[in-house]
Write a protein that holds these residues in place. Structure first.
Motif, PDB file in Angstrom:
ATOM      1  N   GLN A 414      13.865   2.537 -14.719  1.00 57.57           N
ATOM      2  CA  GLN A 414      13.527   1.140 -15.034  1.00 57.57           C
ATOM      3  C   GLN A 414      12.634   0.533 -13.957  1.00 57.57           C
ATOM      4  OE1 GLN A 414      14.790  -0.143 -17.929  1.00 57.57           O
ATOM      5  NE2 GLN A 414      15.655   1.895 -18.164  1.00 57.57           N
ATOM      6  N   ILE A 415      12.612   1.174 -12.794  1.00 61.04           N
ATOM      7  CA  ILE A 415      11.797   0.601 -11.721  1.00 61.04           C
ATOM      8  C   ILE A 415      10.739   1.591 -11.246  1.00 61.04           C
ATOM      9  CG2 ILE A 415      13.526  -1.084 -10.891  1.00 61.04           C
ATOM     10  CD1 ILE A 415      14.216   0.814  -8.713  1.00 61.04           C
ATOM     11  N   PHE A 416       9.739   1.062 -10.555  1.00 63.58           N
ATOM     12  CA  PHE A 416       8.628   1.884 -10.078  1.00 63.58           C
ATOM     13  C   PHE A 416       8.779   2.125  -8.581  1.00 63.58           C
ATOM     14  CE2 PHE A 416       7.291   0.061 -14.001  1.00 63.58           C
ATOM     15  CZ  PHE A 416       6.634   1.123 -14.606  1.00 63.58           C
ATOM     16  N   SER A 417       8.074   3.159  -8.135  1.00 69.16           N
ATOM     17  CA  SER A 417       8.167   3.504  -6.730  1.00 69.16           C
ATOM     18  C   SER A 417       6.766   3.760  -6.176  1.00 69.16           C
ATOM     19  CB  SER A 417       9.029   4.761  -6.590  1.00 69.16           C
ATOM     20  OG  SER A 417       9.273   5.004  -5.243  1.00 69.16           O
ATOM     21  N   GLY A 418       6.569   3.351  -4.953  1.00 69.23           N
ATOM     22  CA  GLY A 418       5.267   3.589  -4.332  1.00 69.23           C
ATOM     23  C   GLY A 418       5.401   3.525  -2.834  1.00 69.23           C
ATOM     24  N   ARG A 419       4.275   3.437  -2.167  1.00 68.48           N
ATOM     25  CA  ARG A 419       4.306   3.307  -0.703  1.00 68.48           C
ATOM     26  C   ARG A 419       3.354   2.205  -0.278  1.00 68.48           C
ATOM     27  NH1 ARG A 419       7.047   7.447   2.317  1.00 68.48           N
ATOM     28  NH2 ARG A 419       7.482   9.250   1.001  1.00 68.48           N
ATOM     29  N   ASN A 420       3.680   1.594   0.855  1.00 68.21           N
ATOM     30  CA  ASN A 420       2.753   0.606   1.410  1.00 68.21           C
ATOM     31  C   ASN A 420       1.855   1.296   2.429  1.00 68.21           C
ATOM     32  OD1 ASN A 420       4.439   1.015   3.547  1.00 68.21           O
ATOM     33  ND2 ASN A 420       5.038  -1.126   3.810  1.00 68.21           N
ATOM     34  N   GLN A 421       0.983   0.519   3.079  1.00 65.83           N
ATOM     35  CA  GLN A 421       0.067   1.128   4.055  1.00 65.83           C
ATOM     36  C   GLN A 421       0.822   1.812   5.187  1.00 65.83           C
ATOM     37  OE1 GLN A 421      -2.814  -1.839   5.392  1.00 65.83           O
ATOM     38  NE2 GLN A 421      -4.318  -0.623   4.247  1.00 65.83           N
ATOM     39  N   GLY A 422       1.998   1.255   5.509  1.00 65.71           N
ATOM     40  CA  GLY A 422       2.798   1.808   6.594  1.00 65.71           C
ATOM     41  C   GLY A 422       3.589   3.041   6.194  1.00 65.71           C
ATOM     42  N   TYR A 423       3.379   3.536   4.976  1.00 61.17           N
ATOM     43  CA  TYR A 423       4.024   4.730   4.438  1.00 61.17           C
ATOM     44  C   TYR A 423       5.512   4.538   4.199  1.00 61.17           C
ATOM     45  CZ  TYR A 423       3.776   9.650   3.163  1.00 61.17           C
ATOM     46  OH  TYR A 423       3.774  10.813   2.446  1.00 61.17           O
ATOM     47  N   GLN A 424       5.914   3.297   3.966  1.00 60.36           N
ATOM     48  CA  GLN A 424       7.323   3.039   3.613  1.00 60.36           C
ATOM     49  C   GLN A 424       7.475   3.122   2.101  1.00 60.36           C
ATOM     50  OE1 GLN A 424       7.260  -0.769   5.902  1.00 60.36           O
ATOM     51  NE2 GLN A 424       9.360  -0.185   6.355  1.00 60.36           N
ATOM     52  N   VAL A 425       8.645   3.613   1.678  1.00 62.66           N
ATOM     53  CA  VAL A 425       8.926   3.673   0.243  1.00 62.66           C
ATOM     54  C   VAL A 425       9.237   2.255  -0.241  1.00 62.66           C
ATOM     55  CG1 VAL A 425      10.538   4.557  -1.501  1.00 62.66           C
ATOM     56  CG2 VAL A 425       9.804   6.034   0.394  1.00 62.66           C
ATOM     57  N   VAL A 426       8.568   1.853  -1.326  1.00 63.09           N
ATOM     58  CA  VAL A 426       8.813   0.530  -1.911  1.00 63.09           C
ATOM     59  C   VAL A 426       9.183   0.719  -3.383  1.00 63.09           C
ATOM     60  CG1 VAL A 426       7.882  -1.786  -2.303  1.00 63.09           C
ATOM     61  CG2 VAL A 426       7.015  -0.412  -0.381  1.00 63.09           C
ATOM     62  N   ASN A 427      10.397   0.308  -3.754  1.00 66.60           N
ATOM     63  CA  ASN A 427      10.832   0.379  -5.153  1.00 66.60           C
ATOM     64  C   ASN A 427      10.747  -1.024  -5.723  1.00 66.60           C
ATOM     65  OD1 ASN A 427      11.525   3.170  -5.075  1.00 66.60           O
ATOM     66  ND2 ASN A 427      13.307   2.594  -3.850  1.00 66.60           N
ATOM     67  N   PHE A 428      10.142  -1.133  -6.911  1.00 70.08           N
ATOM     68  CA  PHE A 428       9.917  -2.499  -7.415  1.00 70.08           C
ATOM     69  C   PHE A 428       9.959  -2.582  -8.932  1.00 70.08           C
ATOM     70  CE2 PHE A 428       5.504  -1.812  -8.770  1.00 70.08           C
ATOM     71  CZ  PHE A 428       5.181  -0.658  -8.062  1.00 70.08           C
ATOM     72  N   LYS A 429      10.265  -3.803  -9.385  1.00 66.87           N
ATOM     73  CA  LYS A 429      10.263  -4.067 -10.827  1.00 66.87           C
ATOM     74  C   LYS A 429       8.871  -4.517 -11.221  1.00 66.87           C
ATOM     75  CE  LYS A 429      14.963  -5.774 -11.128  1.00 66.87           C
ATOM     76  NZ  LYS A 429      15.515  -7.001 -10.634  1.00 66.87           N
ATOM     77  N   SER A 430       8.484  -4.092 -12.425  1.00 66.25           N
ATOM     78  CA  SER A 430       7.180  -4.538 -12.919  1.00 66.25           C
ATOM     79  C   SER A 430       7.235  -4.584 -14.442  1.00 66.25           C
ATOM     80  CB  SER A 430       6.105  -3.551 -12.469  1.00 66.25           C
ATOM     81  OG  SER A 430       4.938  -3.721 -13.240  1.00 66.25           O
ATOM     82  N   PRO A 431       6.639  -5.615 -15.051  1.00 70.57           N
ATOM     83  CA  PRO A 431       6.666  -5.681 -16.522  1.00 70.57           C
ATOM     84  C   PRO A 431       5.809  -4.596 -17.147  1.00 70.57           C
ATOM     85  CG  PRO A 431       5.442  -7.532 -15.577  1.00 70.57           C
ATOM     86  CD  PRO A 431       6.032  -6.787 -14.429  1.00 70.57           C
ATOM     87  N   LYS A 432       4.810  -4.059 -16.390  1.00 75.58           N
ATOM     88  CA  LYS A 432       4.037  -2.970 -16.995  1.00 75.58           C
ATOM     89  C   LYS A 432       3.904  -1.784 -16.039  1.00 75.58           C
ATOM     90  CE  LYS A 432      -0.590  -4.605 -15.954  1.00 75.58           C
ATOM     91  NZ  LYS A 432      -1.889  -4.985 -16.363  1.00 75.58           N
TER      92      LYS A 432
END
Ligand code: 5AD
Ligand code: SF4
Length: 459
Positions: A414-432
């Motif tokens: 249900q959620i997306f995952s990515g990284r920021n410039q600092g190479y930290q894992v960021v999990n987030f909700k997004s409608p698309k």
């Protein structure tokens, strides 16, 4: 190349039949270890796919299984041997070809074929190019190729079967001349070898043309990169890669503190696409341990480089590697490692118990820190770092940060995952579905190892 052992499998020696067989072959590559191994596996996969073989996503569905191995710690080797046990059992019920490649292949060579009757071939890290011909030629035999070459062996970028179509690994050098006293890498990967500058630029342009957003330049010690034809160094490479249109984020790993220069730091600061993020392995916070490790810098030298980096890039995200329980490490020396973690405040660390490795010079030192002490020190390092990370991550709550979305989260689709410039894992909700795109994310909560949030202002 050097081949050993007579035929053990019963596939006919007719090359046409072998080629037909190859085209129907399903292969699976299991990778242990570092990003360079991951990129090697992508290159091996590309060579096999070029010949018509198909990549399979399941072990059970494969005819050819290649295990790409890591020898850096004893534990990495143990994982390989337990995995090989599983493959050996699988092979009892089907016609399966098993290859062991990478650092353990280079380390144990023929022993792997002799001790594990299920293993059909062994290839060292410098013997992947031409793997297709080698497999075709020696199909049905046991074989081994473990020679090092002094020359870079180019695998054309179009023949790399990549795991991601967003973020790409690009190897720029291989091997190491540093001989840190605990490290097996110079004996498995050989001496430093640099990929020609134009080939790297060509590969990055190819990736940009194919829509890649991020690249990671790889090598055991990228800072010592030097093109043997033009003499251009790593900072020149960073500057040139930075000017290639299309790629938006550039990272590199691994840097050696002793070779990290002001010029590289300036190239990072000036290159607007180069992420303000650096993995700078410390290993120990104690100068006397660093001397025994043959690292070539002191605690003070290291801290000076960190200061230089933070003066130039105040928001730089730093990570490191730590070894606890190196031979002779006293409690006082260990405390210096804890102190430096508090001082530097890394975004992330990788920490290990010292593991004696064959061929290394530390093997001649008495491994006198008892296992229980090593264990306790590792827990202390990890506990302290966990608290520091949590504190750092909490300070990001309420901020909007740019994230490269790499896909759905593995744990929660249900959620997306990515990284920021600092190479930290960021999990987030997004409608698309924003896979492959950059998006602003409002950070709403965090744990020690990741940030959580939701897309902000996305049109
Ligand atoms: N024991 C424990 N850790 C090791 N590393 C390398 N060799 C050893 C060893 N013998 C760690 C170092 C290195 C990382 C890739 O693995 O921290 O930076
Ligand atoms: Fe190993 Fe040291 Fe070379 Fe890194 S720099 S690969 S730790 S010998």
């Amino acid at each position: 190349m050097y081949y050993i052992n007579p035929s053990v499998m019963n596939i006919e020696a007719c090359s046409e039949k072998k080629q037909v067989y190859f085209k129907n072959l399903k292969f699976y590559i299991h990778t242990f270890g570092c990003q360079m191994n991951e990129n090697d596996s992508e290159r091996i996969g590309g060579i096999l796919a070029k010949e018509g073989a198909q990549k399979s996503n399941s072990l059970e569905n494969s005819d050819l299984i290649i295990v790409n191995t890591c020898a850096v710690r004893q534990k990495s080797e143990e994982k390989l041997f337990s995995f090989l046990g599983r493959l050996t059992r699988m092979k009892k019920n089907k016609n399966l070809i098993i290859g062991v490649v990478g650092c353990v292949a280079q380390l144990h060579q023929a022993q792997l074929l002799e001790k594990n009757s299920a293993v059909d071939f062994v290839l060292g890290p410098d013997n992947y190019r031409g793997l297709n011909q080698v497999i075709l030629k020696h199909f049905g035999e046991k074989f081994m190729a473990i020679r090092w070459s002094r020359q870079w062996k180019e695998i054309p970028p179009e023949h790399v079967l990549r795991e991601s179509d967003i973020s790409a690994l690009v190897t720029i050098m291989e091997g190491c001349d540093n001989f840190c006293s605990y490290c097996i890498v110079p004996f498995t990967r050989g001496r430093e070898k640099f990929r020609p500058f134009p080939n790297i630029i060509k590969e990055v342009k190819h990736l940009a043309d194919n829509g890649y957003k991020e690249i990671q330049l790889l090598g055991q010690n990228v800072n010592s990169y030097r093109d043997s034809f033009s003499g251009k160094d790593f900072s020149a490479l960073l500057r040139d890669v930075n000017s290639i249109p299309g790629i938006e984020w550039i990272r590199f790993i691994t840097s050696h503190p002793k070779n990290f220069t002001l010029d590289i730091a300036l190239a990072m600061k000036e290159g607007e696409k180069i992420c303000p993020q650096l993995h700078l392995p410390l290993q120990s916070g104690s100068s006397s341990v660093l001397r025994r490790m043959n690292r070539g810098y002191t605690r003070e030298d290291y801290l000076e480089k960190i200061k230089l980096l933070r003066d130039l890039m105040p928001d730089i995200s730093l990570s490191t590697d730590i070894i606890v329980g190196f031979p002779g490490e006293t409690e006082k020396e260990f405390q210096e490692t804890l102190k430096i973690l508090e001082e530097v405040r890394y975004t992330n660390i990788f920490s290990f118990r010292y593991s004696p490795r064959p061929l290394t010079s530390a093997l001649g030192m008495t491994d006198d820190v008892p296992f229980e002490v090593k264990k306790r020190r590792l827990i202390e390092v990890q506990q302290l770092q966990k608290n520091l990370q949590l504190e750092k991550n909490k300070s990001m709550i309420g901020r909007v940060i740019k994230v490269l979305c790499l896909g759905k989260s593995k744990k929660n689709p249900q959620i997306f995952s990515g990284r920021n410039q600092g190479y930290q894992v960021v999990n987030f909700k997004s409608p698309k579905d924003l896979t492959g795109e950059f998006t602003p994310v409002l950070i709403t909560s965090c744990g020690p190892h990741s940030l959580q949030g939701e897309t902000a202002n996305h049109s």
